[in-house]
Design a protein around this motif. Sequence first.
Motif, mmCIF file in Angstrom:
data_model
loop_
_atom_site.group_PDB
_atom_site.id
_atom_site.type_symbol
_atom_site.label_atom_id
_atom_site.label_comp_id
_atom_site.label_asym_id
_atom_site.label_seq_id
_atom_site.Cartn_x
_atom_site.Cartn_y
_atom_site.Cartn_z
ATOM 1 N N ALA A 156 0.840 -1.203 0.000
ATOM 2 C CA ALA A 156 0.000 0.000 0.000
ATOM 3 C C ALA A 156 0.875 1.254 0.000
ATOM 4 N N LEU A 189 1.552 -0.298 -12.076
ATOM 5 C CA LEU A 189 0.543 -1.201 -11.524
ATOM 6 C C LEU A 189 -0.804 -1.011 -12.240
ATOM 7 N N LEU A 190 -1.236 0.245 -12.348
ATOM 8 C CA LEU A 190 -2.523 0.533 -12.999
ATOM 9 C C LEU A 190 -2.501 0.082 -14.464
ATOM 10 N N LYS A 191 -1.385 0.345 -15.154
ATOM 11 C CA LYS A 191 -1.306 -0.037 -16.566
ATOM 12 C C LYS A 191 -1.348 -1.538 -16.720
ATOM 13 N N LEU A 245 -10.243 2.352 -17.744
ATOM 14 C CA LEU A 245 -9.132 1.803 -18.534
ATOM 15 C C LEU A 245 -8.568 2.876 -19.462
ATOM 16 N N ARG A 268 2.849 3.231 -9.122
ATOM 17 C CA ARG A 268 1.390 3.268 -9.257
ATOM 18 C C ARG A 268 0.986 3.181 -10.740
ATOM 19 N N ILE A 327 -6.464 5.360 -17.529
ATOM 20 C CA ILE A 327 -5.154 4.831 -17.150
ATOM 21 C C ILE A 327 -4.203 4.856 -18.330
ATOM 22 N N ALA A 351 2.293 1.991 -3.415
ATOM 23 C CA ALA A 351 1.325 2.571 -4.357
ATOM 24 C C ALA A 351 1.313 4.096 -4.285
ATOM 25 N N GLU A 352 1.964 4.666 -3.264
ATOM 26 C CA GLU A 352 2.108 6.127 -3.163
ATOM 27 C C GLU A 352 3.127 6.653 -4.174
ATOM 28 N N MET A 354 -2.706 -3.700 -14.731
ATOM 29 C CA MET A 354 -4.058 -4.195 -14.427
ATOM 30 C C MET A 354 -5.034 -3.834 -15.545
ATOM 31 N N ALA A 355 -4.886 -2.640 -16.106
ATOM 32 C CA ALA A 355 -5.777 -2.224 -17.193
ATOM 33 C C ALA A 355 -5.587 -3.149 -18.399
#
Lengths: 128, 152
Positions: A81, A93-95, B87, A90, B90, A84-85, A97-98
Amino acid sequence: MLERIQVGEGEVLAREGRIGREFFLILSGTVAVTQKRRRVNTLGPGEFFGELAAMNPGPRNATVTALSDLDVLIIGPREFAAMAEIPGFRDALLKSMARRLRTADARLAAALDEQDAGARRRDDANPR
Amino acid sequence: MGNDASGERALVPSGLKGLPWFAGCTDAQLVELASLCEHLAIDAGEVILREGRLGRELFIIVDGEVTVTRRGTVVNVLGPGDYFGELGAIEAAPRNATVTATTALDVLVIGPREFDAIMSVPAIRNTLLRGMSRRIREADARLSAGDTAPAG
Protein backbone atom coordinates in the motif's frame (compact mmCIF):
# COMPACT_ATOMS: atom_id res chain seq x y z
CA MET A 1 7.47 -7.09 5.52
CA LEU A 2 10.02 -6.60 2.79
CA GLU A 3 12.45 -9.38 2.12
CA ARG A 4 14.83 -10.23 -0.68
CA ILE A 5 15.14 -13.96 -1.33
CA GLN A 6 16.76 -16.32 -3.80
CA VAL A 7 14.82 -19.38 -4.90
CA GLY A 8 15.85 -22.25 -7.12
CA GLU A 9 14.40 -23.33 -10.46
CA GLY A 10 11.17 -25.30 -10.05
CA GLU A 11 10.16 -23.74 -6.73
CA VAL A 12 6.54 -22.63 -6.39
CA LEU A 13 6.08 -19.06 -5.08
CA ALA A 14 2.27 -18.86 -5.16
CA ARG A 15 -0.27 -21.61 -5.58
CA GLU A 16 -3.69 -21.22 -7.21
CA GLY A 17 -6.50 -21.45 -4.65
CA ARG A 18 -4.27 -20.85 -1.61
CA ILE A 19 -4.56 -17.76 0.54
CA GLY A 20 -1.57 -15.43 0.40
CA ARG A 21 -1.14 -11.67 0.72
CA GLU A 22 2.40 -11.08 -0.52
CA PHE A 23 3.35 -9.17 -3.59
CA PHE A 24 6.46 -10.28 -5.53
CA LEU A 25 8.80 -8.15 -7.61
CA ILE A 26 11.26 -10.08 -9.80
CA LEU A 27 14.84 -8.75 -9.69
CA SER A 28 16.36 -11.46 -11.89
CA GLY A 29 15.21 -14.72 -13.42
CA THR A 30 11.90 -15.79 -14.94
CA VAL A 31 8.69 -17.40 -13.68
CA ALA A 32 5.78 -19.24 -15.31
CA VAL A 33 2.22 -18.23 -14.42
CA THR A 34 -0.28 -21.08 -14.79
CA GLN A 35 -4.03 -21.38 -14.27
CA LYS A 36 -5.49 -24.89 -14.08
CA ARG A 37 -2.09 -26.18 -15.27
CA ARG A 38 -2.26 -24.05 -18.42
CA ARG A 39 0.56 -21.54 -18.90
CA VAL A 40 -0.97 -18.09 -19.17
CA ASN A 41 2.12 -15.90 -18.84
CA THR A 42 5.89 -15.73 -18.36
CA LEU A 43 7.37 -12.91 -16.30
CA GLY A 44 10.94 -11.62 -16.01
CA PRO A 45 13.09 -8.98 -14.32
CA GLY A 46 11.17 -5.83 -13.32
CA GLU A 47 7.83 -7.59 -13.60
CA PHE A 48 5.61 -8.50 -10.66
CA PHE A 49 2.84 -10.79 -9.48
CA GLY A 50 0.62 -11.28 -6.42
CA GLU A 51 -0.88 -7.78 -6.66
CA LEU A 52 -4.51 -8.97 -6.59
CA ALA A 53 -4.08 -10.67 -3.22
CA ALA A 54 -2.03 -7.76 -1.89
CA MET A 55 -4.99 -5.43 -2.58
CA ASN A 56 -7.87 -7.79 -1.86
CA PRO A 57 -7.49 -10.77 0.43
CA GLY A 58 -8.57 -13.91 -1.40
CA PRO A 59 -7.29 -17.12 -2.89
CA ARG A 60 -4.45 -16.82 -5.43
CA ASN A 61 -5.90 -17.02 -8.90
CA ALA A 62 -2.75 -18.53 -10.46
CA THR A 63 0.26 -20.67 -9.64
CA VAL A 64 3.70 -19.09 -10.09
CA THR A 65 6.75 -21.32 -10.55
CA ALA A 66 10.40 -20.30 -10.95
CA LEU A 67 11.70 -21.23 -14.42
CA SER A 68 15.28 -20.37 -13.43
CA ASP A 69 17.17 -19.36 -10.31
CA LEU A 70 15.27 -16.35 -9.10
CA ASP A 71 16.09 -13.22 -7.15
CA VAL A 72 12.85 -11.73 -5.86
CA LEU A 73 11.55 -9.07 -3.45
CA ILE A 74 8.65 -10.22 -1.25
CA ILE A 75 6.50 -7.32 -0.11
CA GLY A 76 3.73 -7.49 2.51
CA PRO A 77 0.30 -5.87 2.03
CA ARG A 78 1.10 -2.85 4.20
CA GLU A 79 4.34 -2.12 2.36
CA PHE A 80 2.53 -2.70 -0.91
CA ALA A 81 0.00 0.00 0.00
CA ALA A 82 2.90 2.35 0.77
CA MET A 83 4.54 1.56 -2.59
CA ALA A 84 1.33 2.57 -4.36
CA GLU A 85 2.11 6.13 -3.16
CA ILE A 86 5.08 6.19 -5.55
CA PRO A 87 3.76 7.64 -8.84
CA GLY A 88 6.03 5.51 -11.09
CA PHE A 89 5.05 2.29 -9.37
CA ARG A 90 1.39 3.27 -9.26
CA ASP A 91 1.43 3.93 -13.02
CA ALA A 92 3.06 0.57 -13.76
CA LEU A 93 0.54 -1.20 -11.52
CA LEU A 94 -2.52 0.53 -13.00
CA LYS A 95 -1.31 -0.04 -16.57
CA SER A 96 -0.62 -3.70 -16.02
CA MET A 97 -4.06 -4.20 -14.43
CA ALA A 98 -5.78 -2.22 -17.19
CA ARG A 99 -4.07 -4.42 -19.83
CA ARG A 100 -5.14 -7.59 -18.05
CA LEU A 101 -8.72 -6.35 -17.94
CA ARG A 102 -8.71 -5.41 -21.62
CA THR A 103 -7.31 -8.83 -22.55
CA ALA A 104 -9.84 -10.64 -20.33
CA ASP A 105 -12.74 -8.54 -21.70
CA ALA A 106 -11.64 -9.26 -25.27
CA ARG A 107 -11.39 -13.00 -24.58
CA LEU A 108 -14.83 -13.01 -22.93
CA ALA A 109 -16.33 -11.11 -25.87
CA ALA A 110 -14.70 -13.54 -28.35
CA ALA A 111 -16.07 -16.49 -26.37
CA LEU A 112 -19.56 -14.93 -26.47
CA ASP A 113 -19.30 -14.44 -30.26
CA GLU A 114 -18.31 -18.08 -30.53
CA GLN A 115 -21.40 -19.11 -28.52
CA ASP A 116 -23.64 -16.91 -30.70
CA ALA A 117 -22.16 -18.43 -33.85
CA GLY A 118 -22.79 -21.89 -32.39
CA ALA A 119 -26.39 -20.96 -31.56
CA ARG A 120 -26.90 -19.61 -35.09
CA ARG A 121 -25.52 -22.82 -36.58
CA ARG A 122 -27.99 -24.81 -34.46
CA ASP A 123 -30.86 -22.52 -35.52
CA ASP A 124 -29.90 -22.94 -39.20
CA ALA A 125 -29.90 -26.69 -38.77
CA ASN A 126 -33.35 -26.60 -37.14
CA PRO A 127 -35.32 -23.81 -38.81
CA ARG A 128 -38.51 -22.91 -37.00
CA MET B 1 -9.19 29.62 -2.24
CA GLY B 2 -11.55 31.91 -4.11
CA ASN B 3 -14.50 30.80 -6.19
CA ASP B 4 -13.88 31.51 -9.80
CA ALA B 5 -17.10 32.20 -11.59
CA SER B 6 -17.07 29.80 -14.52
CA GLY B 7 -20.20 28.86 -16.42
CA GLU B 8 -19.81 25.27 -15.39
CA ARG B 9 -22.32 23.65 -13.12
CA ALA B 10 -21.01 24.06 -9.59
CA LEU B 11 -20.26 20.90 -7.70
CA VAL B 12 -20.95 21.04 -4.00
CA PRO B 13 -18.18 19.13 -2.20
CA SER B 14 -20.71 17.75 0.25
CA GLY B 15 -22.47 16.16 -2.74
CA LEU B 16 -19.46 13.88 -3.10
CA LYS B 17 -19.78 12.64 0.46
CA GLY B 18 -22.54 10.13 -0.28
CA LEU B 19 -20.45 8.29 -2.90
CA PRO B 20 -18.54 5.23 -1.66
CA TRP B 21 -15.56 6.37 -3.74
CA PHE B 22 -15.06 9.39 -1.53
CA ALA B 23 -16.12 7.95 1.82
CA GLY B 24 -12.53 7.92 3.09
CA CYS B 25 -11.77 11.51 2.06
CA THR B 26 -11.28 14.44 4.38
CA ASP B 27 -13.32 17.63 3.84
CA ALA B 28 -10.23 19.36 2.43
CA GLN B 29 -9.79 16.52 -0.07
CA LEU B 30 -13.46 16.78 -1.07
CA VAL B 31 -13.09 20.49 -1.80
CA GLU B 32 -10.03 19.78 -3.94
CA LEU B 33 -11.82 16.91 -5.67
CA ALA B 34 -14.81 19.04 -6.50
CA SER B 35 -12.46 21.43 -8.27
CA LEU B 36 -10.99 18.57 -10.35
CA CYS B 37 -14.27 17.00 -11.50
CA GLU B 38 -16.71 18.21 -14.07
CA HIS B 39 -20.35 17.61 -13.17
CA LEU B 40 -22.58 16.73 -16.14
CA ALA B 41 -26.28 16.08 -16.67
CA ILE B 42 -26.91 13.64 -19.53
CA ASP B 43 -30.26 12.72 -21.09
CA ALA B 44 -31.66 9.21 -21.23
CA GLY B 45 -30.66 7.47 -24.46
CA GLU B 46 -27.41 9.37 -24.96
CA VAL B 47 -24.28 7.36 -25.78
CA ILE B 48 -21.55 8.45 -23.38
CA LEU B 49 -18.72 6.42 -24.80
CA ARG B 50 -18.46 4.21 -27.84
CA GLU B 51 -16.56 0.96 -28.30
CA GLY B 52 -13.51 1.42 -30.55
CA ARG B 53 -13.30 5.20 -30.09
CA LEU B 54 -10.52 6.93 -28.20
CA GLY B 55 -11.40 8.66 -24.95
CA ARG B 56 -9.52 9.33 -21.74
CA GLU B 57 -12.18 10.32 -19.21
CA LEU B 58 -13.28 8.42 -16.13
CA PHE B 59 -16.99 8.71 -15.27
CA ILE B 60 -18.49 8.26 -11.81
CA ILE B 61 -22.28 7.94 -11.65
CA VAL B 62 -23.90 10.19 -9.06
CA ASP B 63 -27.47 9.38 -10.07
CA GLY B 64 -29.13 7.36 -12.84
CA GLU B 65 -28.35 4.18 -14.72
CA VAL B 66 -26.31 3.13 -17.76
CA THR B 67 -25.91 -0.07 -19.76
CA VAL B 68 -22.53 -1.34 -20.87
CA THR B 69 -22.49 -3.22 -24.18
CA ARG B 70 -19.71 -5.00 -26.00
CA ARG B 71 -20.21 -6.03 -29.63
CA GLY B 72 -23.90 -5.38 -29.14
CA THR B 73 -24.30 -7.60 -26.09
CA VAL B 74 -25.24 -6.04 -22.75
CA VAL B 75 -22.45 -7.00 -20.33
CA ASN B 76 -23.33 -4.81 -17.35
CA VAL B 77 -25.78 -2.30 -15.89
CA LEU B 78 -24.31 0.38 -13.63
CA GLY B 79 -25.91 2.77 -11.14
CA PRO B 80 -25.09 5.39 -8.51
CA GLY B 81 -21.56 5.06 -7.10
CA ASP B 82 -20.42 2.86 -10.00
CA TYR B 83 -17.86 4.06 -12.53
CA PHE B 84 -16.70 3.41 -16.07
CA GLY B 85 -13.97 4.57 -18.46
CA GLU B 86 -11.14 3.86 -16.02
CA LEU B 87 -9.13 1.80 -18.53
CA GLY B 88 -9.01 4.78 -20.91
CA ALA B 89 -8.07 7.11 -18.07
CA ILE B 90 -5.15 4.83 -17.15
CA GLU B 91 -3.85 4.37 -20.66
CA ALA B 92 -4.77 5.83 -24.06
CA ALA B 93 -6.44 3.03 -26.03
CA PRO B 94 -9.76 2.58 -27.79
CA ARG B 95 -12.77 2.17 -25.48
CA ASN B 96 -13.57 -1.50 -25.10
CA ALA B 97 -17.32 -1.05 -24.53
CA THR B 98 -20.20 1.26 -25.38
CA VAL B 99 -21.97 2.97 -22.47
CA THR B 100 -25.49 4.35 -22.92
CA ALA B 101 -27.60 6.30 -20.41
CA THR B 102 -30.86 4.40 -19.78
CA THR B 103 -32.22 7.16 -17.52
CA ALA B 104 -31.42 10.82 -17.03
CA LEU B 105 -27.89 10.74 -15.66
CA ASP B 106 -25.88 12.80 -13.24
CA VAL B 107 -22.15 12.04 -13.63
CA LEU B 108 -18.74 13.25 -12.55
CA VAL B 109 -16.24 13.44 -15.41
CA ILE B 110 -12.54 13.23 -14.61
CA GLY B 111 -9.92 13.88 -17.29
CA PRO B 112 -6.59 12.00 -17.48
CA ARG B 113 -4.56 14.70 -15.76
CA GLU B 114 -7.10 15.04 -12.96
CA PHE B 115 -7.18 11.25 -12.78
CA ASP B 116 -3.47 11.26 -11.87
CA ALA B 117 -4.23 13.80 -9.15
CA ILE B 118 -7.07 11.80 -7.60
CA MET B 119 -4.94 8.63 -7.67
CA SER B 120 -2.63 10.24 -5.14
CA VAL B 121 -5.50 10.12 -2.60
CA PRO B 122 -5.15 6.71 -0.89
CA ALA B 123 -8.89 6.16 -0.26
CA ILE B 124 -9.78 6.82 -3.90
CA ARG B 125 -6.85 4.85 -5.27
CA ASN B 126 -7.77 1.87 -3.11
CA THR B 127 -11.39 1.95 -4.30
CA LEU B 128 -10.20 1.74 -7.90
CA LEU B 129 -7.47 -0.86 -7.28
CA ARG B 130 -9.85 -3.12 -5.32
CA GLY B 131 -12.54 -2.77 -7.98
CA MET B 132 -10.08 -3.63 -10.75
CA SER B 133 -8.63 -6.58 -8.87
CA ARG B 134 -12.17 -7.90 -8.29
CA ARG B 135 -12.98 -7.57 -11.99
CA ILE B 136 -9.76 -9.39 -12.96
CA ARG B 137 -10.58 -12.24 -10.58
CA GLU B 138 -14.15 -12.49 -11.88
CA ALA B 139 -13.03 -12.44 -15.52
CA ASP B 140 -10.34 -15.06 -14.87
CA ALA B 141 -12.86 -17.25 -13.06
CA ARG B 142 -15.39 -17.00 -15.88
CA LEU B 143 -12.75 -17.66 -18.53
CA SER B 144 -11.32 -20.67 -16.74
CA ALA B 145 -14.78 -22.09 -15.99
CA GLY B 146 -15.71 -21.68 -19.66
CA ASP B 147 -18.81 -19.93 -18.36
CA THR B 148 -19.08 -17.02 -20.71
CA ALA B 149 -22.79 -16.35 -20.56
CA PRO B 150 -23.47 -12.76 -19.52
CA ALA B 151 -24.29 -12.45 -15.83
CA GLY B 152 -27.91 -11.96 -14.88
